[in-house]
Design an enzyme around this catalytic site. Sequence first.
Site, PDB file in Angstrom:
ATOM      1  N   LYS A 207       9.880 -25.090  -4.769  1.00 59.03           N
ATOM      2  CA  LYS A 207      11.850 -25.026  -4.528  1.00 59.03           C
ATOM      3  C   LYS A 207      12.334 -26.417  -4.920  1.00 59.03           C
ATOM      4  O   LYS A 207      13.336 -25.786  -5.324  1.00 59.03           O
ATOM      5  CB  LYS A 207      11.533 -25.368  -2.552  1.00 59.03           C
TER       6      LYS A 207
ATOM      7  N   VAL B 226      14.545 -21.710  -0.271  1.00 63.50           N
ATOM      8  CA  VAL B 226      14.970 -22.652  -0.003  1.00 63.50           C
ATOM      9  C   VAL B 226      15.236 -23.050   1.500  1.00 63.50           C
ATOM     10  O   VAL B 226      16.559 -23.048   1.801  1.00 63.50           O
ATOM     11  CB  VAL B 226      14.700 -23.926  -1.218  1.00 63.50           C
TER      12      VAL B 226
ATOM     13  N   GLY C  36       0.954 -21.801  15.006  1.00 63.50           N
ATOM     14  CA  GLY C  36       1.575 -21.173  13.481  1.00 63.50           C
ATOM     15  C   GLY C  36       2.601 -21.974  12.143  1.00 63.50           C
ATOM     16  O   GLY C  36       3.099 -20.979  12.054  1.00 63.50           O
TER      17      GLY C  36
ATOM     18  N   GLY D 260      10.169 -19.946  10.218  1.00 67.22           N
ATOM     19  CA  GLY D 260      10.193 -19.518  10.797  1.00 67.22           C
ATOM     20  C   GLY D 260      11.118 -17.973  10.413  1.00 67.22           C
ATOM     21  O   GLY D 260      12.069 -18.073   9.507  1.00 67.22           O
TER      22      GLY D 260
ATOM     23  N   GLU E 195       0.177 -21.635   6.675  1.00 66.21           N
ATOM     24  CA  GLU E 195      -0.070 -20.669   6.596  1.00 66.21           C
ATOM     25  C   GLU E 195      -1.706 -20.642   7.051  1.00 66.21           C
ATOM     26  O   GLU E 195      -2.247 -21.599   7.640  1.00 66.21           O
ATOM     27  CB  GLU E 195      -0.429 -20.880   5.042  1.00 66.21           C
TER      28      GLU E 195
ATOM     29  N   LEU F 298      18.123 -22.223   6.355  1.00 66.71           N
ATOM     30  CA  LEU F 298      19.739 -23.044   5.961  1.00 66.71           C
ATOM     31  C   LEU F 298      21.183 -23.104   4.620  1.00 66.71           C
ATOM     32  O   LEU F 298      19.775 -22.861   3.398  1.00 66.71           O
ATOM     33  CB  LEU F 298      19.788 -24.559   5.316  1.00 66.71           C
TER      34      LEU F 298
ATOM     35  N   GLU G  98      18.553 -17.341  -1.439  1.00 64.29           N
ATOM     36  CA  GLU G  98      18.898 -18.619  -0.426  1.00 64.29           C
ATOM     37  C   GLU G  98      17.743 -18.766   0.153  1.00 64.29           C
ATOM     38  O   GLU G  98      17.259 -19.792   0.090  1.00 64.29           O
ATOM     39  CB  GLU G  98      19.991 -17.686   0.218  1.00 64.29           C
TER      40      GLU G  98
ATOM     41  N   LYS H 229       9.173 -16.270  -3.802  1.00 57.64           N
ATOM     42  CA  LYS H 229      10.165 -17.844  -4.441  1.00 57.64           C
ATOM     43  C   LYS H 229       9.473 -17.353  -6.456  1.00 57.64           C
ATOM     44  O   LYS H 229       9.076 -18.164  -6.989  1.00 57.64           O
ATOM     45  CB  LYS H 229       8.850 -18.927  -4.006  1.00 57.64           C
TER      46      LYS H 229
ATOM     47  N   ASP I  26       3.962 -25.442  -2.195  1.00 58.18           N
ATOM     48  CA  ASP I  26       4.824 -24.954  -1.784  1.00 58.18           C
ATOM     49  C   ASP I  26       6.819 -25.442  -2.115  1.00 58.18           C
ATOM     50  O   ASP I  26       7.384 -24.852  -2.594  1.00 58.18           O
ATOM     51  CB  ASP I  26       5.021 -24.969  -0.811  1.00 58.18           C
TER      52      ASP I  26
ATOM     53  N   ARG J  47       0.792  -1.232  -0.247  1.00 55.17           N
ATOM     54  CA  ARG J  47      -0.093   0.321   0.480  1.00 55.17           C
ATOM     55  C   ARG J  47       1.031   1.322   0.129  1.00 55.17           C
ATOM     56  O   ARG J  47       0.521   2.137  -1.032  1.00 55.17           O
ATOM     57  CB  ARG J  47      -1.108  -0.482   1.382  1.00 55.17           C
TER      58      ARG J  47
END
Length: 827
Positions: free
Chosen positions: A690, A617, A672, A804, A675, A621, A614, A587, A686, A516
């Site tokens: 990846k 995926v 949590g 996370g 999604e 990590l 990075e 993604k 999803d 917005r």
Amino acid sequence: MSSPAAHAQPLKTVAHKFGGTSVADATRYRHVADLLLAREEDQQITVVSAMKGVTDALIDLAGRAAGNLEDWRERWHELRARHRGAAVALLGEHSGPTVEWLDAQFDMLAEVLQALSVIGELPREVLERVQGLGEVYSARLLGDHLRSRGEDCAVLDAREVLVVDRNDLGVDVDWELSAQRLRQWRAANPARRVVVTGFVARDRGNRITTLGRNGSDYSGAIFAALFDAVELHIWTDVDGVLSADPRVVPEAVQLESLSYDEACELAYFGAKVVHPQTMSPAIERGLPIIIRNTFQPDHPGTRITARRDTSGPVKGLTLSPDLAVLNLEGTGLIGVPGTAERVFAALRDARVSVVMISQGSSEHSICCVVKSADAVRGRAALLTAFAHELSIAQIQRVQLTDGVSVLAAVGDGMAGMPGVAARLFESLGRARVNILAIAQGSSERNISVAIASSDATKALRAAHAGFWLSPQTFAVGVIGPGNVGRALLEQLRAAQPQLLAKANVDLRLRAIASSRRMLLAERSIEGDWKVPFEQASQALDLDRFTEHLLASHLPHTVIVDCSASPAVADRYAQWLAAGIHVVTPNKQAGAGPLARYQAITEAAAASGARFRYEATVGAGLPVINTLRDLVDTGDVVTSIEGIFSGTLAWLFNKFDGSVPFSELVAQARAMGYTEPDPREDLSGTDVARKLVILAREIGRTLSLEEVQVESLVPEGLRQASVEDFMARLGQVDAVFAKRLSDARASGNVLRYVGRLHEGGASVGLVELPADHAFARLRLTDNIVQFNTRRYCANPLIVQGPGAGPEVTAAGVFADLLRVAAGQGARL
Ligand code: ADP
Ligand code: ASP
Ligand code: MG
């Protein structure tokens, strides 16, 4: 006057010069007087400039009068009022004679201007006379003020003693004649303090002239020499000579000392702080020049002496604007002696001074940099001089490129030090600055490059950072302050001081945008961004956002896209093509339409800007970086398998039959881990995305539609509302319970796995032996297993928390730092 004791030793004479920046108004004159009176010098010579802006105003007045613009009178009034005002404020009840004197001076000026308006042109001689008047007024103001404070002070009008010769190279002093006139003047004016007009002089024909713009510094050195001073202090509004123009590079650092040669080079190439000719009278006498700040009189300033200090290879950088490149090109030049001579002779005859010369050893072209104002004349001169060669095509062309600046890196320490030019070119290359011509004198004290003026600011900043004179600075824009974006902004803020102190990297957050609104900061968004962002009234406009980031002329720009928006991904190619680095956990680009992905990677390859993702995926990590290293070192990847969804990992780690599957989904949602609509996780899309990203990383042209996906969402619930879906998910419990018991019967576990192998890509629920690496995961861990030609007996595995906001943001941040390192930051 000096005490009898002082006569026993030579008088200690110190010369001072105050620039226009030090004498802008009455308060400042008073401050200058305080400063002078506080110094204990046997003889004090003070050269002053015109009040700030007065020289410009006088030149403007003369131009207006000659151009018959009626408003010259109004401006003349304004200028007189400014001087009268200063006199009254400085001298109070004693101001009468000074004001009268000023009025008489201004009346004379009005007469000259009136005459100009009659003849309708501005002869050079008249301009010379008029533009130097500011110094005459200024010296009188300061002198009268010192006298009103009871000081023994005389005002010396330099037009009475200083005789110079103006030529193409500048101004030469007639030392003998000037010294003789000064002796006469001094005999009549023996005061301890002398205030001298800067800038003005007379030529040998007794005409009034000036020493050129900014010439009061030169006056300072000349009078320091004539009065045999032991030091010259040039007082200005900065702490001394800085490593670059502070208006362009705010991080410029003050230089403690410079050699005369370094100061000359810096001054000739545009460092406005001191006039280039100032050093010459000082060099002969070994007179130290100290550049210092009127507003910080305790600061030691910059000492310019004969001493060379070769510690830093580059001391300072300068820009000379308003130049043009003339390029003479032709096969007929090769091996022909005397061509350069003819070029320079032609330019000399046309009175075009050459700033910089460069000729490649192929001799196919000769290029010189000249002042913009001379460029057309210079080109015409070359066309005439080489008319014959042009007509028989021995010379192909005489090209003129306008809008050029020269960036010069200066330092005594550059001599014999390899790698300095490389560092300069590398910094400019990384900032995407194109170099038009290069020159390095054999003194090796100066490397100059001609560049487009539109790149000048960016180039100066990049080079300044490249020599570690200031931090590597990045303009950073963050899009999408959602969970990940917020965490990133927090991490960025926390890490900034350390990055600056330890790695000399300045990641300057200049813009934040959501779907917005956007917040654009002039310099950077510091401290808490949330409140100003909530209050920001500007609607999102990605064009504006981009322009704003580029407008800072910082050497590097990075956009961090933490949105999940395909519309933002549509911009990547354009950004990368413009040299903006893109870092993202989004993604859309990596897994979206192949054509867009290819356009993005091509744009990045062409411009050299980085595209880093990075965190798309396995969150933080090192999945993609590991894969890149494998590919870059020549390994061949045969298959990639893994658990790429933290949500699905958690569900099947937990699913042991004690709690129904639908119940676990509800728990995961409550914590949590999913999604807001758990179908986004359960559908497997999803994970498939990846896999597409990884496949493209190893050079395959995989698209999302080509991945075989086993969705865990039953057909009948795909269209339902989220609540409805959650309420009815129990209908799959029996099916999942059956799959679990079947697996257990064979000693296996259930895992939701993505697989990329030679035959294609698939995503779905599979049975794995209980001792399989994928069977022993914890919580929401992701795991990726690379089978390659080198890692064939035992795969390479990357495992750890793969979801996370904190770890994802850290992955994004690490990418940002990799981009910085790629641009030369010492991380
Ligand atoms: P003055 O009126 O005192 O002669 P100038 O305006 O001529 O002052 O010169 C001082 C200004 O020069 C500074 O305010 C600064 O903005 C500018 N400048 C440009 N390059 C440099 C540099 N390398 N070091 C210091 N100042 C510089
Ligand atoms: N007043 C003159 C100028 O503005 C000379 C000086 O200040 O150095 O160019
Ligand atoms: Mg100056």
